[in-house]
Scaffold this motif. Structure first.
Motif, PDB file in Angstrom:
ATOM      1  N   MET A 121      -0.032   6.766  -2.670  1.00 41.18           N
ATOM      2  CA  MET A 121       0.813   6.961  -1.484  1.00 41.18           C
ATOM      3  C   MET A 121       2.213   7.388  -1.941  1.00 41.18           C
ATOM      4  N   ASP A 122       3.236   6.539  -1.839  1.00 39.86           N
ATOM      5  CA  ASP A 122       4.584   7.009  -2.210  1.00 39.86           C
ATOM      6  C   ASP A 122       4.893   6.857  -3.703  1.00 39.86           C
ATOM      7  N   ASN A 123       4.023   6.187  -4.409  1.00 41.00           N
ATOM      8  CA  ASN A 123       4.173   6.045  -5.863  1.00 41.00           C
ATOM      9  C   ASN A 123       5.549   5.518  -6.257  1.00 41.00           C
ATOM     10  N   GLY A 169       0.231   6.291  11.510  1.00 36.46           N
ATOM     11  CA  GLY A 169       1.512   6.944  11.207  1.00 36.46           C
ATOM     12  C   GLY A 169       1.642   7.265   9.725  1.00 36.46           C
ATOM     13  N   GLN A 170       1.160   6.364   8.881  1.00 37.23           N
ATOM     14  CA  GLN A 170       1.180   6.625   7.437  1.00 37.23           C
ATOM     15  C   GLN A 170       0.327   7.848   7.093  1.00 37.23           C
ATOM     16  N   MET A 171      -0.794   7.986   7.805  1.00 39.64           N
ATOM     17  CA  MET A 171      -1.650   9.171   7.601  1.00 39.64           C
ATOM     18  C   MET A 171      -0.881  10.445   7.949  1.00 39.64           C
ATOM     19  N   HIS A 222       0.832  -1.212   0.000  1.00 38.62           N
ATOM     20  CA  HIS A 222       0.000   0.000   0.000  1.00 38.62           C
ATOM     21  C   HIS A 222       0.865   1.261   0.000  1.00 38.62           C
ATOM     22  N   ASP A 223       1.975   1.233   0.722  1.00 37.04           N
ATOM     23  CA  ASP A 223       2.897   2.381   0.767  1.00 37.04           C
ATOM     24  C   ASP A 223       3.392   2.744  -0.639  1.00 37.04           C
ATOM     25  N   ASP A 224       3.570   1.719  -1.484  1.00 40.35           N
ATOM     26  CA  ASP A 224       4.107   1.942  -2.836  1.00 40.35           C
ATOM     27  C   ASP A 224       3.058   2.403  -3.840  1.00 40.35           C
TER      28      ASP A 224
HETATM   29 MG    MG Z   1       5.981   5.928   2.946  1.00 43.01          MG
END
Ligand code: MG
Ligand code: IPE
Ligand code: IPE
Ligand code: MG
Ligand code: MG
Length: 312
Positions: free
Chosen positions: A101-103, A168-170, A95-97
């Protein structure tokens, strides 16, 4: 044990636990549905396997297994809890990628999941890995005592969710200015809080889980949880240093992105030299936290050094 022996022993244990985690995840993510499931759709299963097999340091399972080993917990149990934590970690990476998000296009030296498949499959593989973690923790093979399993589930839910990794990601994205006109400059304390949530919570859980599996007393549980939190802080500082100083071929993911994205990092606030100093301080602090366990904790102490010195 000398520091050098400690680090040799650490590398050997990390390698062994990584191999055992790989075998276990491979078995758990087999094509045949288990009781209560209707079917395992091939594309989704394949994507979950892509995200979770064949890469990664497996440092979180290592923390579970080695923390549990302080209490002589049978390894087949601690490996189950480690695999559950690794599923959450792998989902968080997928999901981070994502483009929203971080694309990122590169992860563990391979195309990110949404690049190899597509975004919808990435979202669903993440959802399924997240849920699968709790499936694993709920099984009697993880611990025969249901009360221990419930404690493991509750702690993981809190480490992974609203008040932990996802929260934390938010905060991480909010600090970039995603939801406002401009990035919000954070002070060091706010960055530490954000990082303790997005990264620290899962690493800390690794150590807490070992203590829960082992029936640790309150002081032991607190010491290990504190160790995990310090390691977690150090881990993200090291990650942020790798973004500045590392190269994609070694790190297995794109580097040099955080400053351009206005990511709030301790390295951004302190600069590279001071961040490195902070990292070494954290390693000392982490080692001291383990003093009550004496020599039994040498491998965990070496793990703290590894976090500070890692190049990938
Ligand atoms: Mg990230
Ligand atoms: C990367 O974690 C994401 C962070 C929380 C910093 P790792 O560095 O543990 O990634 P893998 O599992 O080894 O690929
Ligand atoms: C990751 O932080 C934290 C997660 C919860 C996945 P980063 O965004 O810095 O991790 P990398 O650098 O992409 O691995
Ligand atoms: Mg990222
Ligand atoms: Mg990073």
């Amino acid at each position: 044990m000398s520091a050098q022996n400690g680090s040799k022993q650490f590398e050997a244990r990390l390698g062994e636990i990584a191999a055992l985690t790989e075998t276990l995840l491979d078995r758990l993510l087999a094509p045949a549905p288990v009781a209560g499931e209707r079917a395992r759709p091939a594309r989704l299963l394949e994507a979950m396997r892509y995200a979770s097999l064949g890469g990664g340091k497996r440092f979180r399972p290592f923390l579970v297994v080695e923390s549990a080993a302080l209490f002589d917990v049978p390894e087949d149990r601690s490996l189950m809890a480690g695999a559950a934590l690794e599923c959450i970690h792998c989902y968080s990476l997928v999901h981070d990628d994502l483009p929203a998000m971080d694309n990122d296009d590169l992860r563990r030296g391979r195309p990110t999941l949404h690049r190899a498949y597509d975004e919808a499959t990435g979202i669903l593989a993440g959802d399924s890995l997240l849920t699968f973690a709790f499936d694993i923790l709920g099984r009697p093979e993880t611990h025969p005592d249901p009360a221990v399993r419930i404690a493991l589930v509750l702690e993981l839910a809190r480490a992974a969710g609203l008040g932990g990794m996802a929260g934390g990601q938010m905060l991480d994205l909010a600090a970039e200015g995603r939801f406002d006109a401009a990035p919000t400059p954070l002070d060091l304390a706010a960055v530490q809080e954000l990082q303790a949530m997005k990264t620290g919570a899962l690493l800390r859980y690794g150590c807490t889980a070992g203590a829960l599996l082992g029936g640790a007393d309150t002081a032991q549980l607190q010491a290990l949880t504190r160790f995990g939190a310090i390691i977690g802080e150090a881990f993200q500082i090291a990650d942020d240093l790798l973004d500045v100083e590392g190269d994609a071929a070694t790190v297995g993911k794109a580097t040099g992105k955080d400053a351009d994205a206005h990511k709030a990092t301790a390295v951004g606030i302190l600069g590279v030299a001071k961040a490195r100093e902070k990292l070494l301080h954290l390693v000392d602090e982490a080692e001291q936290t383990l003093a009550p366990f004496g020599k039994h904790a040498d491998v965990l102490k070496a793990a703290a050094r590894f976090v500070a010195e890692r190049r990938a």
